[in-house]
Scaffold this active site. Structure first.
Site, short mmCIF file in Angstrom:
data_model
loop_
_atom_site.label_atom_id
_atom_site.label_comp_id
_atom_site.label_asym_id
_atom_site.label_seq_id
_atom_site.Cartn_x
_atom_site.Cartn_y
_atom_site.Cartn_z
N HIS A 81 -3.83 6.04 3.52
CA HIS A 81 -4.49 4.83 3.03
C HIS A 81 -3.83 3.55 3.57
O HIS A 81 -4.51 2.64 4.06
CB HIS A 81 -4.44 4.86 1.50
N SER B 122 -11.29 -0.69 -0.65
CA SER B 122 -9.98 -0.71 0.01
C SER B 122 -10.12 -1.05 1.49
O SER B 122 -9.21 -1.63 2.08
CB SER B 122 -9.34 0.67 -0.06
N ASP C 117 0.83 -1.20 0.00
CA ASP C 117 0.00 0.00 0.00
C ASP C 117 0.88 1.26 0.00
O ASP C 117 1.96 1.24 -0.58
CB ASP C 117 -0.93 -0.05 1.23
#
Ligand SMILES: *[C@@H]1O[C@H](CO)[C@@H](O)[C@H](O)[C@H]1NC(C)=O
Ligand SMILES: *[C@@H]1O[C@H](CO)[C@@H](O)[C@H](O)[C@H]1NC(C)=O
Ligand SMILES: *[C@@H]1O[C@H](CO)[C@@H](O)[C@H](O)[C@H]1NC(C)=O
Ligand SMILES: *[C@@H]1O[C@H](CO)[C@@H](O)[C@H](O)[C@H]1NC(C)=O
Ligand SMILES: *[C@@H]1O[C@H](CO)[C@@H](O)[C@H](O)[C@H]1NC(C)=O
Length: 759
Positions: free
Chosen positions: A211, A533, A138
């Site tokens: 994220h 996600s 990620d």
């Protein structure tokens, strides 16, 4: 009236003085207070609340006032006895007293929604995934986040071969027994975009985006007491596999996640000894397997016994957009909502109320009503850049949804001097929907409410409104329907291989609270975000728990257990609906259904697969040996020995049937392995088929014995009558049961217009 109330209170006190000698348990109560009722003798609301609490019957404890709130709502949270909580509503100024649901459930909520408990089931049977290593590819990690604390964890597993890259922005101390590895991959990116500018992004595993920290903490975040998002949520936060270890591979930078870096990271993760790989990053749908770095790297991982979980993508119902990461060796996860809302309701001058959602956390609107106007009458109905006239000053503005972002609309209203915004979404946004942060008091209502409010403004030019911020609501009244397939979740069919149903399943991905990068402005320890996600790492965490419970299972067996035990009915008992239309969802939207961790612990039967099956599958869709050897380079490949008759024969836990022109019969084969406690067990089949299709299963009974733990069956699907090539997809299911286990597979039917791959 007042009198009746008092005597009732007295009765209750007497009853509870008797009763409370038995049950003097304290619980947390959320107390809503009318701001204006504060008697002037108290300097602050906090002092007033303390005095309220001391006026209650004993026991008294100065620490029982846990939080005082003044933003999203007025009031406090206190640790009280049931007796005290019953008396509280009679005190002037107290609007509502609600018992807080247990600790962490409030904050992260999803473990509870998934049925994970400290008492039994998957958590206890896997010791929270201790020793299992989840590799997260990620944007990196914010290592100081409390979600990566390693309190009470055993030493780093011996099998771990990875490392923690250190550097100026990532000291050696960044890693510990929770975050056991961290690496970044930037060569391909820098080759493409030039050297990283260190003052803009960190040339280290450090996450400056948020994220990666969010996804890693969802999958395996440790328990964090007193986590929260402003005042909207407070309590204990935790990931799914609380004791699993995290290894972070940073592959995404400001502009891009470069293919070369992705492949290098996947290789590294496999070599380092991770057990599960979690990928919430996409490269677009429709890619051929040998043209997709994720699919190529994932096949090698699966060959080494590592399960790879990926997000299905956020293209929602957009035409021609289909799920990503559709390789059959990948577990593809779509997103669903949970039974929690961040509520901010609209009340119009005529007293009617409309449910809305918002993550606004600043000062709420005052108690009075404000004039209400429609943006369409004062510049631009979408509240697009600088479009609004000064006439909206001091007013609440109704903006239409779509085109420009929701938070931008709020900024435009604020800049024009508006005091609040009601966003009338163009899609259904009601209960369970993703909520947004805003720069002024703002909320979002669904299209029906939007129409009513627009009509109110038309008929009442001097109409007014207010927005009441209620903060987090669980369950709701009326009940928040859950799960719903999130509107943004990518839907089938699978464009690359229509014979493989994708997504595989759905998991929570709406308004998920998890850790965030400390580099954000303003800095946030936790943030709320929505997307597939967020759904993917939920399943990665659950897979880690299963990996611990069944160390000998293949990735395909774990995947099968998760899919065949998924559920398909929502909390009202109806088929899980689609958020956008509120119509019933189909297996194209939800795959095998919503993940059910505790059920997956005991699936009864599994559909197993190994790398040779995947090679056979690739042969069956026309890949040549040389194309396949790009993906599998350590063995000789000969399609005439391993090929499947058709891709539909892959031993997949779900079915997708494509009737080609002039064919009304399709046969597919499956093999199931008994993994239940009893070796002697009999399974019978049940099917549900659309009226136009016949499903015939042979044999329809599977008798397992100590000698026969693996049995096969054949399904023949027959389309009845005349099917035109424009026929809509149809759906059904096949379920094997021994009376206790239910091993269920969805079936999708489509009508191909020529070659198999064109749908
Ligand atoms: C790096 O970014 C900073 C801030 O945007 C800028 O001032 C600086 O010129 C950049 N350096 C290079 C080498 O591009
Ligand atoms: C809001 O509208 C209602 C109904 O038209 C009216 O009774 C009330 O006085 C208004 N309040 C304000 C503050 O304008
Ligand atoms: C929190 O997350 C949302 C959704 O991902 C994002 O838009 C927002 O910028 C984040 N907040 C901060 C302060 O970074
Ligand atoms: C939802 O269901 C209604 C009623 O059955 C139907 O008219 C509509 O087309 C459906 N919407 C979608 C997007 O399928
Ligand atoms: C593949 O297998 C077939 C059947 O066993 C054999 O005839 C053929 O020579 C093999 N091809 C290669 C390239 O090994």
């Amino acid at each position: 009236m007042e009198k009746i109330k008092q005597s009732l209170t007295l009765l209750l006190i007497i009853f509870f003085m008797f009763f409370s000698s038995f049950a003097q348990g304290h619980k947390n109560y959320i107390v809503h207070v009318s701001k204006t009722h504060k008697p002037p003798i108290y300097g602050t609301h906090h002092q007033w609340y303390i005095s309220i609490l001391t006026s209650l019957p004993p026991p008294h404890d100065t620490k029982k006032l846990l939080y005082t709130y003044q933003h999203s709502f007025h009031g406090f949270v206190a640790h009280l006895t049931e007796t005290q909580a019953l008396i509280l509503p009679n005190i002037p100024g107290i609007l509502k007293v609600a018992q807080e649901r247990t600790g962490y459930l409030h904050t992260t909520r999803t473990p509870d929604f998934l049925g994970l408990t400290e008492l039994s089931g998957l958590w206890t049977n896997s010791n929270y995934g201790e020793e299992v290593i989840i590799g997260v590819l990620d944007t990196g990690v914010w290592p100081e986040s409390e979600s990566f604390n390693d309190d009470g964890l055993s030493p780093v597993p011996e099998k771990w071969k990875g490392e923690c890259m250190s550097g100026p922005d990532f000291p050696v101390s960044s890693c510990n027994k929770k975050l056991i590895g961290a690496k970044f991959f930037v060569k391909a990116y820098e080759a493409k975009y030039g050297a990283i500018n260190d003052s803009v992004q960190s040339r280290s595993p450090r996450d400056t985006d948020g994220h990666g920290t969010h996804t890693a903490s969802i999958a395996a975040g440790s328990v964090v007491k007193n986590a929260g998002y402003y005042d909207l949520v407070r309590g204990e936060a935790r990931g799914i596999a609380t004791k699993a270890r995290v290894a972070v591979y940073k592959i995404c930078w400001a502009e891009d996640c470069a293919e070369g870096d992705i492949l290098a990271a996947l290789e590294q993760a496999v070599d380092d000894g991770v057990d599960i790989i979690s990928i919430s990053i996409g490269r677009g749908s429709g890619l051929e397997y040998d043209d997709d770095a994720f699919a190529i790297g994932a096949l090698r991982a699966v060959q080494k016994g590592i399960l790879v979980t990926c997000s299905a993508g956020n293209d929602g119902l957009k035409t021609k957009k289909t799920p990503e990461h559709v390789a059959p060796w990948i577990l593809t996860v779509g997103a669903s909502s949970i039974d929690r809302d961040f509520r901010a309701d609209v009340i119009l001058g005529d007293g009617t109320m409309y449910r809305g959602v918002s993550l606004y956390s600043g000062e709420p609107l005052g108690p009075s009503y404000y004039p209400l106007v429609y943006a369409g009458n004062h510049g631009h109905r979408l509240c697009a850049g600088n479009s609004l006239s000064k006439a909206v000053k001091g007013k609440i503005v109704l903006c239409d949804g779509g085109i420009n972002s929701n938070s931008q609309k709020a900024r435009v209203v604020k800049e024009a001097g508006g005091v609040g915004m009601i966003l009338a979404n163009n899609l259904y946004t009601g209960p369970g929907g993703p909520a947004d942060e805003h720069v002024l008091p703002a909320t979002m209502v669904d299209p029906t409410a939007g129409n009513t409010i627009r009509n109110y403004i038309k008929s009442q030019p001097s109409g007014n409104a207010t927005i009441i911020f209620k903060g987090m609501v669980i369950g709701g009244n009326p009940t928040i329907p859950a799960p719903l397939v999130a509107q943004f979740s990518s839907r089938g069919p699978n464009r690359v291989t229509p014979e493989i149903l994708k997504p595989d399943l759905i998991a929570p991905g709406v308004n998920i609270l998890a850790s965030w990068t400390g580099a954000s402005i303003p800095p946030l320890k936790f943030n709320i975000s929505s997307g597939t996600s967020m759904a993917c790492p939920h399943v990665s965490g659950i897979a880690a728990l299963l990996r611990k419970a069944y160390p000998e299972w293949s990735p395909a067996a774990i995947k099968s257990a998760l899919m065949t035990t998924a559920y398909n009915a929502d909390n009202t008992g109806k088929t899980i609906r689609d958020f956008t239309t509120l119509n019933e969802s189909t297996p194209f939207d939800r795959g095998s259904g919503h993940v059910d961790p505790n059920k997956a612990l005991d699936p009864g039967l599994v559909y197993d697969l190994g790398v040779n099956d995947y090679i056979g599958f690739l042969c069956s869709i026309g890949y040549t040996e040389s194309r396949i050897s790009v993906m599998v380079h350590d063995q000789n490949i000969n399609c005439s020995t391993v090929g499947l008759a058709s891709p539909g024969d892959l031993n997949y836990p779900s079915f997708s049937v494509v009737f080609k022109p002039a064919t009304n019969k399709v046969t597919q084969r499956r093999v199931v392995k008994n993994v239940g406690k009893s070796e002697n067990v009999v399974y019978d089949v049940k099917v549900s088929s659309p009226p136009s299709i016949n499903i015939d299963i042979n044999p329809s009974r599977l008798v397992f014995s100590p000698e026969k733990q693996i049995l096969s069956y054949e399904v023949t699907f027959t389309a009845l009558g005349d099917q035109t090539k424009d026929a809509l997809p149809e759906f059904g299911w096949i379920e094997w049961s021994d009376g206790f286990h239910r091993v269920r597979s969805p079936v999708a039917f489509t009508w191909g217009k020529g070659s198999v791959a064109s749908i």
